[in-house]
Enzyme design. Structure first.
Site, PDB file in Angstrom:
ATOM      1  N   ARG A 239       0.870  -1.375  -0.124  1.00  0.00           N
ATOM      2  CA  ARG A 239       0.222   0.190   0.076  1.00  0.00           C
ATOM      3  C   ARG A 239       0.610   0.890   0.263  1.00  0.00           C
ATOM      4  O   ARG A 239       0.113   2.497  -0.622  1.00  0.00           O
ATOM      5  CB  ARG A 239      -0.941  -0.364   1.350  1.00  0.00           C
ATOM      6  CG  ARG A 239      -1.673  -1.041   0.694  1.00  0.00           C
ATOM      7  CD  ARG A 239      -2.886  -1.233   2.701  1.00  0.00           C
ATOM      8  NE  ARG A 239      -3.565  -2.053   2.332  1.00  0.00           N
ATOM      9  CZ  ARG A 239      -3.339  -3.294   3.177  1.00  0.00           C
ATOM     10  NH1 ARG A 239      -2.652  -3.442   4.215  1.00  0.00           N
ATOM     11  NH2 ARG A 239      -3.988  -4.411   3.161  1.00  0.00           N
TER      12      ARG A 239
ATOM     13  N   VAL B 158     -10.573   6.234   1.676  1.00  0.00           N
ATOM     14  CA  VAL B 158     -11.029   5.425   1.780  1.00  0.00           C
ATOM     15  C   VAL B 158      -9.443   4.833   0.631  1.00  0.00           C
ATOM     16  O   VAL B 158      -8.648   3.822   0.461  1.00  0.00           O
ATOM     17  CB  VAL B 158     -11.540   4.119   0.919  1.00  0.00           C
ATOM     18  CG1 VAL B 158     -12.138   2.923   0.601  1.00  0.00           C
ATOM     19  CG2 VAL B 158     -13.279   5.536   1.131  1.00  0.00           C
TER      20      VAL B 158
ATOM     21  N   PRO C  89      -2.007   4.505   0.602  1.00  0.00           N
ATOM     22  CA  PRO C  89      -2.036   4.753   2.240  1.00  0.00           C
ATOM     23  C   PRO C  89      -3.225   5.327   2.903  1.00  0.00           C
ATOM     24  O   PRO C  89      -2.933   6.090   2.931  1.00  0.00           O
ATOM     25  CB  PRO C  89      -0.536   3.983   2.213  1.00  0.00           C
ATOM     26  CG  PRO C  89      -0.289   5.517   1.177  1.00  0.00           C
ATOM     27  CD  PRO C  89      -1.010   5.255  -0.440  1.00  0.00           C
TER      28      PRO C  89
ATOM     29  N   ASP D 123      -9.699  -4.750   8.216  1.00  0.00           N
ATOM     30  CA  ASP D 123      -9.085  -5.685   8.712  1.00  0.00           C
ATOM     31  C   ASP D 123      -9.094  -6.210  10.197  1.00  0.00           C
ATOM     32  O   ASP D 123      -9.475  -7.938  10.157  1.00  0.00           O
ATOM     33  CB  ASP D 123      -7.554  -5.077   9.235  1.00  0.00           C
ATOM     34  CG  ASP D 123      -7.352  -4.113   7.602  1.00  0.00           C
ATOM     35  OD1 ASP D 123      -6.026  -4.651   7.162  1.00  0.00           O
ATOM     36  OD2 ASP D 123      -7.486  -3.009   7.764  1.00  0.00           O
TER      37      ASP D 123
ATOM     38  N   ARG E 295     -11.576  -9.240   8.794  1.00  0.00           N
ATOM     39  CA  ARG E 295     -10.869 -10.031   8.972  1.00  0.00           C
ATOM     40  C   ARG E 295     -11.087 -11.126   9.459  1.00  0.00           C
ATOM     41  O   ARG E 295     -11.211 -11.897   9.928  1.00  0.00           O
ATOM     42  CB  ARG E 295      -9.863  -9.449   7.505  1.00  0.00           C
ATOM     43  CG  ARG E 295     -10.377  -9.337   6.498  1.00  0.00           C
ATOM     44  CD  ARG E 295      -9.343  -8.421   5.951  1.00  0.00           C
ATOM     45  NE  ARG E 295      -9.948  -8.320   4.532  1.00  0.00           N
ATOM     46  CZ  ARG E 295      -8.829  -7.312   3.112  1.00  0.00           C
ATOM     47  NH1 ARG E 295      -7.862  -6.754   4.057  1.00  0.00           N
ATOM     48  NH2 ARG E 295      -9.092  -6.858   2.153  1.00  0.00           N
TER      49      ARG E 295
ATOM     50  N   HIS F 244      -2.794   0.641   8.450  1.00  0.00           N
ATOM     51  CA  HIS F 244      -3.638  -0.466   7.153  1.00  0.00           C
ATOM     52  C   HIS F 244      -2.531  -0.701   6.684  1.00  0.00           C
ATOM     53  O   HIS F 244      -2.166  -0.143   5.559  1.00  0.00           O
ATOM     54  CB  HIS F 244      -4.657   0.571   6.397  1.00  0.00           C
ATOM     55  CG  HIS F 244      -6.031  -0.431   6.045  1.00  0.00           C
ATOM     56  ND1 HIS F 244      -6.067  -1.478   6.064  1.00  0.00           N
ATOM     57  CD2 HIS F 244      -5.840  -0.598   4.455  1.00  0.00           C
ATOM     58  CE1 HIS F 244      -6.348  -2.205   4.918  1.00  0.00           C
ATOM     59  NE2 HIS F 244      -5.898  -1.493   3.848  1.00  0.00           N
TER      60      HIS F 244
ATOM     61  N   THR G 109      -9.661  -5.507  -4.151  1.00  0.00           N
ATOM     62  CA  THR G 109     -10.650  -6.563  -3.542  1.00  0.00           C
ATOM     63  C   THR G 109     -12.016  -4.740  -3.456  1.00  0.00           C
ATOM     64  O   THR G 109     -12.145  -3.916  -3.128  1.00  0.00           O
ATOM     65  CB  THR G 109      -9.960  -5.817  -1.619  1.00  0.00           C
ATOM     66  OG1 THR G 109      -9.916  -4.719  -1.054  1.00  0.00           O
ATOM     67  CG2 THR G 109      -8.998  -7.127  -1.549  1.00  0.00           C
TER      68      THR G 109
END
Length: 317
Positions: free
Chosen positions: A90, A120, A123, A150, A153, A177, A233
């Site tokens: 990222r 969003v 990075p 994350d 997940r 992130h 994604t």
């Protein structure tokens, strides 16, 4: 009374932006959705496709526009930017996407007087900081999607491992992130019991500690795996954005690990990074100081310092 409130403007009609628009339409949260993209034909095409399904869902006004479409928006969501490629981190996207944000933020700044800005694009922590500095908005109104996905997940993978509903799992991933993020195992619970204890006692999983470490590694690398398999994604991040949007619009006071500007958080200041925060109609109402273990504090400090190194290299002029 404005019957078309709430209004959400989405900048970037690519996979993430368009999937979020679809999920938002399905949720019924917004009465007005604006798609903005430098490629106007893509934004128009996505809006046509969405509008053709309106008879199946909630009444919503959906249309494409230029940056003026941000005017009077309750939330402006930025998904525009260069996409992450296979084997690319990222943070590899920093310079490209900072340059893009240097165009976007000044162009929409005049329309953000009453809006919350939700970043969003990756990075995300660095671009949340860039957006904060370039927009001049108060820090509570500039939010990065952070580690909300994350964390989701992680909860899914623990749920699959422990055979328990993910809604009964309370755990956070915090920090960047990205590659330096960390799980807060010291605060993670299932049904009020420490995750490792629950797995050992109720599931007879003797290797729980080792298995949970392996689960986190899978979480951290899952985006790379998905990008290799399908290119991007989009579904789960869209749902994460609906959750953040809902918490703002409905003033839910949800505690979410979004990216926000921190001051003296374990001695760390002046960086946007993901920590659990109360999210409501004001944006970030306040962030929560977790009781981190010594090891977690070291990992969090490393994560923050990694982000700061990138921020120092950015020219804000």
């Amino acid at each position: 009374m404005d019957t078309l409130k709430p209004k959400i403007a989405i900048i970037g009609a690519g996979k993430v932006g368009s999937t979020f628009a679809f999920a938002l339409m399905m949720s019924g949260l917004a009465r007005e959705i604006v798609l903005i993209d430098k490629n106007e034909s893509i934004a128009i095409g996505e809006c046509m496709d969405l509008n053709h399904g309106l008879s199946f869902v909630h009444p919503t006004k959906i249309y494409a526009a230029g940056y003026e479409g941000c005017k009077d928006a309750d939330i402006v969501v930025i998904t525009a930017g260069a996409n992450q490629k296979p084997d690319q981190t990222r943070t590899d996207l920093v310079q490209k996407n900072v340059a893009i944000f240097k165009e976007i933020i000044p162009a929409i700044k005049e329309y953000l007087s009453n809006s919350i800005l939700l970043v969003v694009t990756n990075p995300v922590d660095i671009l949340t900081y860039v957006s904060l500095k370039l927009s001049g908005l108060p820090s509570n109104r500039v939010i990065g999607s952070g580690t909300v996905l994350d964390t989701a997940r992680l909860k899914y993978m623990i749920s699959d491992y422990a055979k328990v509903d993910s809604n009964n799992i309370h755990a956070y991933i915090i920090g960047e992130h990205g590659d330096t993020e960390l799980p807060v195992w010291s605060n993670a619970t299932i049904g009020g019991m420490a995750v490792e204890t629950y797995c050992s006692v109720y599931d007879q999983l003797g290797n729980a500690k080792s298995d949970l470490k392996e689960i986190f590694e899978k979480v951290k690398n899952s985006a790379y795996e998905i990008i290799k398999l399908k290119g991007a994604t989009n579904y789960s991040i869209a749902l994460a954005l609906v959750k953040i949007t809902r918490s703002i619009l409905r003033d839910e006071n949800s505690i979410l690990p979004v990216s926000t500007l921190i001051t003296d958080y374990y001695g760390i200041s002046d960086v946007c990074i993901s920590i659990p925060s109360i999210v409501n109609i004001n944006g970030i109402e306040q962030y929560v100081k977790l009781d981190l273990s010594e090891e977690e504090q070291k990992l969090f400090t490393h994560s923050a310092n990694t982000l700061k190194k990138f921020i120092k290299s950015i020219d804000f002029n």
